[in-house]
Design an enzyme around this catalytic site. Structure first.
Site, PDB file in Angstrom:
ATOM      1  N   HIS A  58       0.839  -1.239   0.057  1.00 38.41           N
ATOM      2  CA  HIS A  58       0.055  -0.080   0.049  1.00 38.41           C
ATOM      3  C   HIS A  58       0.979   1.268  -0.011  1.00 38.41           C
ATOM      4  O   HIS A  58       2.074   1.042  -0.023  1.00 38.41           O
ATOM      5  CB  HIS A  58      -1.027  -0.073   1.183  1.00 38.41           C
ATOM      6  CG  HIS A  58      -0.245  -0.126   2.598  1.00 38.41           C
ATOM      7  ND1 HIS A  58       0.426   0.797   3.045  1.00 38.41           N
ATOM      8  CD2 HIS A  58      -0.313  -0.988   3.376  1.00 38.41           C
ATOM      9  CE1 HIS A  58       0.695   0.328   4.493  1.00 38.41           C
ATOM     10  NE2 HIS A  58       0.433  -0.818   4.576  1.00 38.41           N
TER      11      HIS A  58
ATOM     12  N   HIS B 254       3.935   1.468   2.354  1.00 35.76           N
ATOM     13  CA  HIS B 254       5.299   0.706   1.603  1.00 35.76           C
ATOM     14  C   HIS B 254       5.896   1.600   0.557  1.00 35.76           C
ATOM     15  O   HIS B 254       7.216   1.738   0.585  1.00 35.76           O
ATOM     16  CB  HIS B 254       4.864  -0.596   1.264  1.00 35.76           C
ATOM     17  CG  HIS B 254       3.984  -1.500   2.184  1.00 35.76           C
ATOM     18  ND1 HIS B 254       2.638  -2.021   1.851  1.00 35.76           N
ATOM     19  CD2 HIS B 254       4.418  -2.100   3.401  1.00 35.76           C
ATOM     20  CE1 HIS B 254       2.415  -2.883   2.853  1.00 35.76           C
ATOM     21  NE2 HIS B 254       3.455  -2.854   3.734  1.00 35.76           N
TER      22      HIS B 254
ATOM     23  N   CYS C 122       1.057  -9.582  21.099  1.00 32.54           N
ATOM     24  CA  CYS C 122       0.096  -9.176  19.950  1.00 32.54           C
ATOM     25  C   CYS C 122       0.319  -9.965  18.623  1.00 32.54           C
ATOM     26  O   CYS C 122       1.631  -9.734  18.252  1.00 32.54           O
ATOM     27  CB  CYS C 122      -0.037  -7.632  19.555  1.00 32.54           C
ATOM     28  SG  CYS C 122      -0.534  -7.291  17.923  1.00 32.54           S
TER      29      CYS C 122
ATOM     30  N   CYS D 243       1.496  -7.679  15.612  1.00 32.54           N
ATOM     31  CA  CYS D 243       2.660  -6.970  15.814  1.00 32.54           C
ATOM     32  C   CYS D 243       4.061  -7.975  15.823  1.00 32.54           C
ATOM     33  O   CYS D 243       5.051  -7.590  15.722  1.00 32.54           O
ATOM     34  CB  CYS D 243       2.938  -6.075  16.995  1.00 32.54           C
ATOM     35  SG  CYS D 243       1.952  -4.705  17.131  1.00 32.54           S
TER      36      CYS D 243
ATOM     37  N   CYS E 274      -3.828  -3.949  21.964  1.00 31.51           N
ATOM     38  CA  CYS E 274      -2.483  -3.387  21.414  1.00 31.51           C
ATOM     39  C   CYS E 274      -2.962  -1.996  21.004  1.00 31.51           C
ATOM     40  O   CYS E 274      -3.832  -1.811  20.379  1.00 31.51           O
ATOM     41  CB  CYS E 274      -2.353  -4.151  19.980  1.00 31.51           C
ATOM     42  SG  CYS E 274      -1.171  -3.391  19.092  1.00 31.51           S
TER      43      CYS E 274
ATOM     44  N   HIS F  18      -2.968  -1.692  16.788  1.00 30.84           N
ATOM     45  CA  HIS F  18      -3.979  -2.741  16.297  1.00 30.84           C
ATOM     46  C   HIS F  18      -5.383  -2.541  16.813  1.00 30.84           C
ATOM     47  O   HIS F  18      -6.284  -2.981  16.286  1.00 30.84           O
ATOM     48  CB  HIS F  18      -3.531  -4.002  15.912  1.00 30.84           C
ATOM     49  CG  HIS F  18      -2.533  -4.223  15.236  1.00 30.84           C
ATOM     50  ND1 HIS F  18      -1.084  -4.373  15.490  1.00 30.84           N
ATOM     51  CD2 HIS F  18      -2.168  -4.177  13.876  1.00 30.84           C
ATOM     52  CE1 HIS F  18      -0.149  -4.724  14.695  1.00 30.84           C
ATOM     53  NE2 HIS F  18      -0.990  -4.312  13.487  1.00 30.84           N
TER      54      HIS F  18
ATOM     55  N   LYS G 180     -12.883  13.995   0.961  1.00 31.55           N
ATOM     56  CA  LYS G 180     -13.400  14.861  -0.235  1.00 31.55           C
ATOM     57  C   LYS G 180     -13.321  14.084  -1.545  1.00 31.55           C
ATOM     58  O   LYS G 180     -12.232  13.804  -1.810  1.00 31.55           O
ATOM     59  CB  LYS G 180     -13.059  16.259  -0.184  1.00 31.55           C
ATOM     60  CG  LYS G 180     -13.824  17.313  -0.550  1.00 31.55           C
ATOM     61  CD  LYS G 180     -13.421  18.608  -0.452  1.00 31.55           C
ATOM     62  CE  LYS G 180     -12.648  19.033  -1.794  1.00 31.55           C
ATOM     63  NZ  LYS G 180     -12.031  20.402  -1.700  1.00 31.55           N
TER      64      LYS G 180
ATOM     65  N   LYS H 273     -11.773  14.722  -8.392  1.00 26.66           N
ATOM     66  CA  LYS H 273     -12.192  14.876  -9.972  1.00 26.66           C
ATOM     67  C   LYS H 273     -12.230  13.503 -10.624  1.00 26.66           C
ATOM     68  O   LYS H 273     -13.087  12.668 -11.209  1.00 26.66           O
ATOM     69  CB  LYS H 273     -11.887  15.792 -10.819  1.00 26.66           C
ATOM     70  CG  LYS H 273     -12.356  17.090 -10.690  1.00 26.66           C
ATOM     71  CD  LYS H 273     -12.001  18.026 -11.550  1.00 26.66           C
ATOM     72  CE  LYS H 273     -10.475  18.627 -11.032  1.00 26.66           C
ATOM     73  NZ  LYS H 273     -10.055  19.769 -11.847  1.00 26.66           N
TER      74      LYS H 273
HETATM   75 ZN   LIG Z   1      -0.395  -5.060  17.427  1.00 22.83          ZN
END
Ligand SMILES: [Zn+2]
Length: 501
Positions: A17, A20, A125, A128, A143, A146, A295, A298
């Site tokens: 994503h 990264h 966790c 993690c 956590c 998370h 928002k 276009k």
């Molecule tokens: Zn975590």
């Protein structure tokens, strides 16, 4: 001189994503800039493929962790190519060559007496892949990252004697004020260390996906140890038949996001001390790109999706926007509407127009040939020392400030066009000398600005430097160059795209 820059290695339990991409783009700007300075650069990125998060994600899909890693790692490699990253190697931690080197290094840590067996109990966790100390717990044993309930875990495992590195780490931070930048992140690391370090668990008995401890195969290594070591192991096998460790270690910059600060700024140098390596020279911690504004834009909907941006506007525009919109190191909001505003006003108008107009005027008034003239003193002040300022800023990984410094040149050149009105000069034969001067200075200003922008806008810079007949890409060529070369007109570098996709 050598320059070794790394990104974090990315967990293959999900898809790449913007976060990264952001780390990788930052490391790439540094790598490209240092290559322009003639340094011997090595740029590493890759994927983190062991540990419980991957085990759990694979289980959910009914495939093996290795299958999951094999399916997802290429997406991260693909992402690196899409954002024009010039990494010299892509490491995958399930690579047997990495595993062999990790086993060798961890055996040394064991033999040097930095591990022991004990009982661990704590709040864990799974996402993690980390135990939380009491201080790090969210409300109701959750956590804080998370926001999920933590599991109380108790088991026999091996520990790394982090506490025995207390003084060495304190000394490291005293001796190297820029070991971690920005300063406020350094302060976080220092105060974590000063509160007193506790030993950390090094292995887990119930893990099913991870490396076995070389001295106790009943236990598997906690993923962070194997992951952090990638920065060192990669150098031993990135080049067939060659060990680059001597040449590039210690790393010049680890680029990483703030959520993994503790591992890098505290555990990592201690682990290196334990294994007999030097710590990295510096690390730069960046913040998060927050999708604040919802928002509608276009063309991009309401989420800034890197793939969509690249499909429509190109990777350069994404690279530019991320470092321009959010001061590198801080958290900041990004949005499709914000992207479009900067694309239009800064990339298309300020820079793209400046380039097309300048080339078009040289074409029209001087038959495409850059006149040979002197540097215009009114412009010189803005360009004086800019190369050095950009170097200094990027030496401190100040990516946004360096870009701002360069963008002031773009603004100044636009102002120069308005002040000198070449279209009026062209109507008056007695002003021919003045017109030569203005056109030469525009070509020269564009050339210098574009060489400096190259790490941020690599594809655009390539096109524009090509049109300006500038064969060099190094920063040694910032000094002024004479005229006489023929330039080419270009279609808009950043075309306006008003229509929805
Ligand atoms: Zn975590």
């Amino acid at each position: 001189m050598t320059y070794y820059v790394t990104t974090p290695i990315y967990y293959v339990n999900g898809d790449p994503h913007l976060g990264h991409a952001y780390s990788t783009m930052a490391a790439d700007v540094l790598a490209r800039h240092m290559r322009q300075r003639g340094e011997d650069v090595f740029f590493l990125t890759g994927t983190d493929e062991h540990g419980e998060p991957i085990e759990l994600a694979a289980e959910k899909e009914g495939i093996t962790p290795q299958e999951l890693a094999d399916r997802n790692a290429p997406k991260f490699e693909q992402m690196a190519r899409r954002i024009e990253a010039t990494n010299d190697f892509f490491i995958r931690t399930s690579d047997p060559r990495h595993e062999a080197k990790v086993a060798e290094i961890m055996q040394r840590v064991h033999d040097n007496g930095h591990v022991y067996e004990g009982t661990y109990e704590g709040w864990y966790c799974p996402r993690c892949a980390d135990f939380k100390t009491e201080r790090e717990l969210g409300p109701g044993h959750t956590c804080p990252i998370h926001e999920i309930p933590l599991e109380r875990e108790r088991e026999e495992n091996w520990f790394f004697r982090l506490s025995s590195f207390q003084q060495q780490l304190e000394r490291l931070y005293e001796e190297r004020p820029d070991f971690v930048v920005p300063d406020f992140r350094r302060n976080e690391a220092v105060s974590f260390i000063k509160r007193g370090l506790e030993d950390v668990s090094l292995s887990r008995a119930r893990l099913k996906w991870g490396m076995h401890l070389p001295w106790d195969p009943s236990q598997r290594m906690y993923v962070w140890f194997d992951a952090l070591l990638n920065y060192v192991t990669a150098l031993s096998f990135a080049r067939e038949g060659e060990d680059l460790t001597e040449r590039y270690w210690p790393a010049d910059y680890h680029v990483l996001a703030k959520d993994i600060l503790k591992f890098h700024a505290v555990i990592w140098p201690a682990l290196l001390f334990a294994a007999g390596y030097e710590p990295p020279k510096r690390m730069v911690i960046h913040g998060y790109l927050l999708m604040g504004e919802r928002k509608m834009s276009k063309s991009l909907g309401n989420v800034l999706d890197p793939d969509q941006v690249i499909d429509r506007y190109g990777a350069d525009a994404l690279r530019y926007y991320c470092f321009r919109e959010v001061s590198f190191g801080q958290d900041g909001s990004v949005s499709p509407a914000g992207f479009e505003a900067r694309y239009e006003s800064e990339l298309a108008n300020d820079y793209g127009n400046l380039a097309s107009r300048s080339l078009a005027m040289i074409d029209r008034y001087r038959d495409g040939k850059v006149p040979d003239a002197a540097i215009d003193e009114s412009l010189a002040a803005s360009f004086d020392g800019v190369g050095q300022r950009v170097r200094d800023l990027l030496d401190h990984a100040e990516l946004s400030q360096a870009l701002d410094e360069i963008w002031q040149l773009v603004r100044r050149l636009n102002q120069y066009v308005e002040e000198s009105r070449p279209w009026d000069l062209a109507k008056d034969e007695s002003q021919a000398g003045r017109l030569d001067l203005v056109l030469y200075n525009l070509a020269e200003g564009l050339r210098v600005t574009t060489l400096l922008l190259l790490p941020y806008l690599p594809e655009t810079a390539e096109r524009l430097l090509g049109a300006l007949q500038e064969p060099a890409r190094g920063l040694a060529e910032l000094g002024s160059r004479g005229g006489g070369q023929r330039v080419e007109k270009l279609p808009p570098l950043f075309p306006k795209l008003d229509q929805p996709a």
